[in-house]
Design a protein around this motif. Structure first.
Motif, mmCIF file in Angstrom:
data_model
loop_
_atom_site.group_PDB
_atom_site.id
_atom_site.type_symbol
_atom_site.label_atom_id
_atom_site.label_comp_id
_atom_site.label_asym_id
_atom_site.label_seq_id
_atom_site.Cartn_x
_atom_site.Cartn_y
_atom_site.Cartn_z
ATOM 1 N N GLN A 37 -11.372 2.529 -19.954
ATOM 2 C CA GLN A 37 -11.515 1.548 -18.872
ATOM 3 C C GLN A 37 -11.747 0.152 -19.426
ATOM 4 N N ALA A 38 -12.521 0.060 -20.521
ATOM 5 C CA ALA A 38 -12.757 -1.249 -21.135
ATOM 6 C C ALA A 38 -11.488 -1.796 -21.782
ATOM 7 N N LEU A 39 -10.689 -0.910 -22.354
ATOM 8 C CA LEU A 39 -9.475 -1.334 -23.045
ATOM 9 C C LEU A 39 -8.383 -1.752 -22.066
ATOM 10 N N ALA A 40 -8.216 -0.969 -20.993
ATOM 11 C CA ALA A 40 -7.115 -1.214 -20.050
ATOM 12 C C ALA A 40 -7.635 -1.115 -18.620
ATOM 13 N N PRO A 41 -8.461 -2.058 -18.178
ATOM 14 C CA PRO A 41 -9.049 -1.975 -16.839
ATOM 15 C C PRO A 41 -8.012 -2.035 -15.725
ATOM 16 N N HIS A 42 -6.824 -2.537 -16.038
ATOM 17 C CA HIS A 42 -5.762 -2.669 -15.056
ATOM 18 C C HIS A 42 -4.982 -1.379 -14.859
ATOM 19 N N ALA A 43 -5.150 -0.405 -15.759
ATOM 20 C CA ALA A 43 -4.275 0.769 -15.793
ATOM 21 C C ALA A 43 -4.885 1.953 -15.047
ATOM 22 N N GLU A 44 -4.004 2.801 -14.565
ATOM 23 C CA GLU A 44 -4.438 4.079 -14.005
ATOM 24 C C GLU A 44 -4.961 4.949 -15.149
ATOM 25 N N LEU A 45 -6.069 5.641 -14.912
ATOM 26 C CA LEU A 45 -6.709 6.452 -15.961
ATOM 27 C C LEU A 45 -6.616 7.925 -15.616
ATOM 28 N N THR A 46 -6.160 8.718 -16.581
ATOM 29 C CA THR A 46 -6.211 10.171 -16.475
ATOM 30 C C THR A 46 -7.178 10.682 -17.525
ATOM 31 N N ALA A 47 -8.350 11.166 -17.095
ATOM 32 C CA ALA A 47 -9.356 11.720 -18.004
ATOM 33 C C ALA A 47 -9.278 13.239 -17.953
ATOM 34 N N ASP A 48 -9.080 13.859 -19.099
ATOM 35 C CA ASP A 48 -8.810 15.294 -19.150
ATOM 36 C C ASP A 48 -9.608 15.920 -20.293
ATOM 37 N N PRO A 49 -10.339 17.020 -20.031
ATOM 38 C CA PRO A 49 -11.084 17.687 -21.108
ATOM 39 C C PRO A 49 -10.190 18.240 -22.208
ATOM 40 N N LEU A 50 -8.888 18.366 -21.950
ATOM 41 C CA LEU A 50 -7.964 18.821 -22.985
ATOM 42 C C LEU A 50 -8.016 17.923 -24.209
ATOM 43 N N PHE A 51 -8.332 16.627 -24.011
ATOM 44 C CA PHE A 51 -8.335 15.650 -25.100
ATOM 45 C C PHE A 51 -9.703 15.516 -25.782
ATOM 46 N N ALA A 52 -10.641 16.395 -25.479
ATOM 47 C CA ALA A 52 -11.979 16.312 -26.072
ATOM 48 C C ALA A 52 -11.939 16.551 -27.580
ATOM 49 N N GLU A 53 -12.969 16.067 -28.253
ATOM 50 C CA GLU A 53 -13.044 16.199 -29.704
ATOM 51 C C GLU A 53 -13.102 17.664 -30.140
ATOM 52 N N ALA A 54 -12.512 17.964 -31.302
ATOM 53 C CA ALA A 54 -12.718 19.262 -31.934
ATOM 54 C C ALA A 54 -14.211 19.392 -32.219
ATOM 55 N N PRO A 55 -14.854 20.472 -31.781
ATOM 56 C CA PRO A 55 -16.314 20.524 -31.790
ATOM 57 C C PRO A 55 -16.926 20.756 -33.163
ATOM 58 N N LEU A 56 -18.221 20.500 -33.241
ATOM 59 C CA LEU A 56 -19.016 20.770 -34.431
ATOM 60 C C LEU A 56 -20.223 21.619 -34.052
ATOM 61 N N ALA A 57 -20.705 22.397 -35.012
ATOM 62 C CA ALA A 57 -21.952 23.138 -34.858
ATOM 63 C C ALA A 57 -22.857 22.796 -36.038
#
Length: 207
Positions: A82-102
């Motif tokens: 949102q900060a980078l492209a406040p003018h753009a439509e945003l699709t937020a998807d958990p598919l793009f989440a970071e590879a996890p750590l333990a």
């Protein structure tokens, strides 16, 4: 490589831009135990974007004419988008989440958080993934992410310019997506570095 049909529909010069999120609003934890690192992982996942961490001007200029941006569903990621492209439509998807750590269970040892993260990532690759997604599943998810971004390139560009898809997500997972894009024939400009707002461009140069 994409299938012959998919390749024929990727426009020459189309680009996929992978951006790492900005700095999270999280106090520094320079030195901690394995238990502290476990808590830090949870806090990092929940942290939003530091309001003082602004996208570089050259990066904002790169995406200013785009009308859509993808991000993960993590606060630091979609707030960065949102900060980078406040003018753009945003699709937020958990598919793009970071590879996890333990957090590795190593009693008595105290280290700086970045060293814990490096150790945890190495151990993740060799099979330490208690109750989290393993490397094979993360790699599969990265392939799905690459498919979504490539599919976005098929949509018509309203300005008649080379089409682009932008993802604001996470450093390591972006690199995993990038490796798949290279395998599918995209050319890389830039490098995946551990820097906030790091951007890497993958371009389709096949006629």
């Amino acid at each position: 490589m994409p299938t012959p049909d998919l390749k024929s529909h990727i426009p020459q010069g189309a680009r996929i831009i992978l951006v790492r999120h900005g700095r999270p609003a999280l106090p520094l934890r320079p030195r901690t135990s394995h238990r502290g690192f476990h808590d830090y992982i949870d806090a990092y996942e929940a942290a939003g974007l530091d309001p003082e961490s602004l996208p570089p001007r050259e990066l904002a200029d790169l995406v200013k004419e785009l009308d859509h941006v993808f991000s993960s569903d993590r606060p630091r990621s979609h707030q960065s988008a949102q900060a980078l492209a406040p003018h753009a439509e945003l699709t937020a998807d958990p598919l793009f989440a970071e590879a996890p750590l333990a957090s590795p269970r190593i009693p008595l040892l105290k280290m700086r958080v970045p060293k814990w993260a490096v150790m945890a990532r190495v151990l993740w690759h060799v099979g330490y993934h208690p109750e989290i997604e393993n490397y094979r599943k993360s790699k599969h998810r990265a392939g799905q992410a690459a498919d979504i971004l490539i599919e976005k390139l098929h949509e018509a560009d309203k300005n008649g310019k080379p089409r682009a898809a932008v993802l604001v997500a996470h450093g390591y997972f972006n690199a995993m997506i990038g490796r798949i894009l290279r395998q599918r024939g995209f050319t890389r400009t830039g490098a995946h570095r551990v820097h906030y707002w790091n951007a890497v461009i993958y371009q389709w140069e096949h006629a």
